[in-house]
Design a protein around this motif. Structure first.
Motif, mmCIF file in Angstrom:
data_model
loop_
_atom_site.group_PDB
_atom_site.id
_atom_site.type_symbol
_atom_site.label_atom_id
_atom_site.label_comp_id
_atom_site.label_asym_id
_atom_site.label_seq_id
_atom_site.Cartn_x
_atom_site.Cartn_y
_atom_site.Cartn_z
ATOM 1 N N LYS A 56 33.324 39.735 47.211
ATOM 2 C CA LYS A 56 34.618 40.196 47.299
ATOM 3 C C LYS A 56 35.746 39.145 47.405
ATOM 4 N N PRO A 112 38.262 39.515 39.580
ATOM 5 C CA PRO A 112 38.520 40.865 40.090
ATOM 6 C C PRO A 112 37.231 41.493 40.410
ATOM 7 N N TYR A 140 36.511 44.847 39.987
ATOM 8 C CA TYR A 140 36.308 45.658 38.861
ATOM 9 C C TYR A 140 35.548 45.108 37.758
ATOM 10 N N TYR A 141 35.832 43.691 37.723
ATOM 11 C CA TYR A 141 35.532 43.064 36.442
ATOM 12 C C TYR A 141 34.051 42.505 36.756
ATOM 13 N N THR A 165 38.276 51.543 42.503
ATOM 14 C CA THR A 165 37.631 50.142 41.911
ATOM 15 C C THR A 165 36.614 50.358 41.038
#
Lengths: 259, 259
Positions: free
Chosen positions: A9, A14, A16-17, A54
Motif C-alpha cells: 500500500k 498505484p 489498483y495497478y 479500488t
DNA sequence: GAGTGGTCTAGACCACTGA
DNA sequence: CAGTGGTCTAGACCACTCG
C-alpha cells in the motif's frame, strides 16, 4: 498452494495497478481458468484491506484488456481468449520500414488543379463540376527503391499558389490542412489487393501484373463531409501487415512500467 | 450562446454517461477545439452539482475514445483527431459476407496425419520430426462460388480418430481445441498479397496469377508455444478490409443506447 | 430475500505544474 | 505557493440474478 500474494500500500505504484497485475498473473498462470468466477469485489476488498472502489478500478483494467467480463447480479468471470478480432494497424506500413533503419523519401510526380469528373463528384459529394481540386501524385522510396505510388485529391478552396510545404507533410491529412481551412476529424480506409497496370508498373519500376496492396482513404470534416481522398498502391513484395489478438503477454518482466 | 446544457440526475442513464456525451457533443460541434482546455474537474463538478469522481468517470470515457488527454498539474485538453492509426478488423472477412445475406459453407478437401518437415518444425519450434501433425484443408464457399482456400496444421496429441466435429467449427482455433488439450490464448496474423499458383487457381476456380490475400495465422498457448498454424488465401476480387480512425460519430440519434 | 455488480458521494491526501 | 489531475476511502443506494 494459495500463497497469499500481496499488495504494497505504500508503493509508488498505484494499488489498483498492483491488483490488476496480480489478477492478470493468476489468469495467465492458469490459476483462474476461462469461465471461472473471480472472488467478489467485496471479498477482494476485505482480503487486501482496500476500498471496493479500488478493486473495481483494478477489475476495470482487466475488462478493458478483454480478460474478464462482469455480469450484474452474478459475478465477474474470466473470459475465453478472443482470437477472432485481430486488428491490423496501418502504422506499420511505413513505420516498420523506418524502424528497420531505412530512410523513406517522398518524390513529387505532379501537382495540378483539376475540375471534378463524375467519379470525383461522387466521392466528394459535389453537385457541380466547377469545384477545383488539388491533384497530388507522389512516390515513396527507400534507398532508391520505389515502394508506393500515391494519388491524393483535396478540395482546393484557397487561392494561394500550391505550396512547396505540401511535401513536408506528404500525408493526405497534411495535404488537406495545408490547402483548406477545414479540420479533418475522421478517416476511412479500404484495403484491397490488385495487380499493377502498365502505368503503375512503370512508375514503381516493377513488372506488370505484380501483386500490390490498394488503399483508398477518405478524410471527413466535422460535418462528415469528404475533404480528401487518396488511392495508393504498395508493392506486395515489400509490405505486409501483422496483427495480434487474445491474452497478449506484454512481458513486463523487469524494467520500469508505470501505468 | 452558452445555453447551459443540463444533466438529469434522476434519469436511468448514468450521470457520467450523460456528461461524457455532453462534452463529446461540445467537441464535435466545435465549441471546444483541439488544444483547448476543458473546464477543470472541480469546476464541472460544481456547475452540475455532482461529485468530482463522477466527473472523472465521464472524462475517462473521452480519454478512452481518444478525444481528450489529461496532464497532471496542467489540465485536460481536447486532442487533435488521430488519423494515422487505422485498424482493420479481420472479422469483416467472412462476417460482411454473412451480413450481406449470403450463406457460407465450408468444404473439407482433406484431413491427414503428417510428420513435421523442416518448415513445420521451425514453425512449431519442434526438435524432432516424429511429432504428428493434423493437416486440414478446406474451401470456403458462398452460393456455389469458392472464395477462400485454407490450409491448417495443429499438433495431434490425442490418439482419437479424426473427428467429424472439426467441420462444425472450422476455424483454426476450433481445430486446435478439438484435437488437443491445450487452450490457445493468443494469435498472430500476417497479411500479405500474392497471386494464385496453378494449384490454388484450380481449387478456387479462378485464373492463375489472380490477386489474393494471404493470411498466415499462428496460435499460441499459455506458455507461448505454437499450437496451430494456418495459411489461407482469399480471392482478391471478393474480399476487402475497411478501417476507421479519428473522432467517429457513432450517430446515436434516437434509439436506446446504454453505456 | 440475499448476494452480486453499477453508480454516486464527500471528503482526503498526493504528485505535478507553473508563476 | 495555488491550482491541477491522480489515487483512495468508507460509506450509500440501486438494478439485477437466482433460489
Amino acid at each position: 498452494m494459495n500463497e497469499e500474494q500481496s499488495i504494497d500500500k505504500n508503493s509508488v505504484i498505484p494499488i489498483y495497478y498492483q491488483l490488476a497485475k496480480l489478477l492478470e498473473s493468476q489468469i495467465l498462470h492458469g490459476e483462474l481458468k476461462p469461465g471461472e468466477a473471480l472472488p467478489t469485489e467485496t471479498e477482494i476488498a476485505n482480503r487486501f484491506e482496500i476500498s471496493r472502489m479500488t478493486v473495481r478500478r483494478a477489475i476495470a483494467e482487466l475488462i478493458t484488456a478483454g480478460m474478464v467480463h462482469a455480469q450484474q447480479g452474478k459475478g465477474t468471470f474470466v473470459s475465453p481468449p478472443k482470437l477472432n478480432n485481430v486488428v491490423f494497424e496501418l502504422n506499420n506500413f511505413n513505420q516498420e520500414i523506418k524502424d528497420f533503419g531505412l530512410k523513406l523519401s517522398t518524390t513529387l510526380l505532379g501537382a495540378h488543379i483539376v475540375r471534378a469528373d463524375e467519379r470525383l463528384m461522387r466521392i466528394f459529394q459535389l453537385d457541380s463540376s466547377t469545384t477545383r481540386l488539388l491533384y497530388f501524385r507522389t512516390v515513396v522510396s527507400a534507398e532508391d527503391e520505389r515502394l508506393a505510388y500515391e494519388r491524393k485529391y483535396t478540395i482546393y478552396s484557397k487561392s494561394k499558389p500550391i505550396l512547396e510545404s505540401n511535401l513536408q507533410d506528404p500525408t493526405l491529412s497534411g495535404l488537406v490542412t495545408a490547402n483548406n481551412d477545414v479540420l479533418p476529424v475522421s478517416t476511412k480506409k479500404v484495403l484491397q489487393v490488385s495487380v499493377t497496370t502498365a502505368e503503375e508498373a512503370a512508375i514503381l519500376g516493377i513488372g506488370v501484373n505484380a501483386p500490390v496492396f490498394v488503399i483508398e482513404e477518405t478524410l471527413y470534416d466535422l460535418e462528415n463531409k469528404p475533404v480528401g481522398w487518396s488511392k495508393s498502391i504498395y508493392r506486395g513484395d515489400r509490405y505486409q501487415l501483422t496483427g495480434y489478438d487474445g491474452w497478449l503477454r506484454k512481458d513486463n518482466h523487469g524494467g520500469i512500467n508505470l501505468g
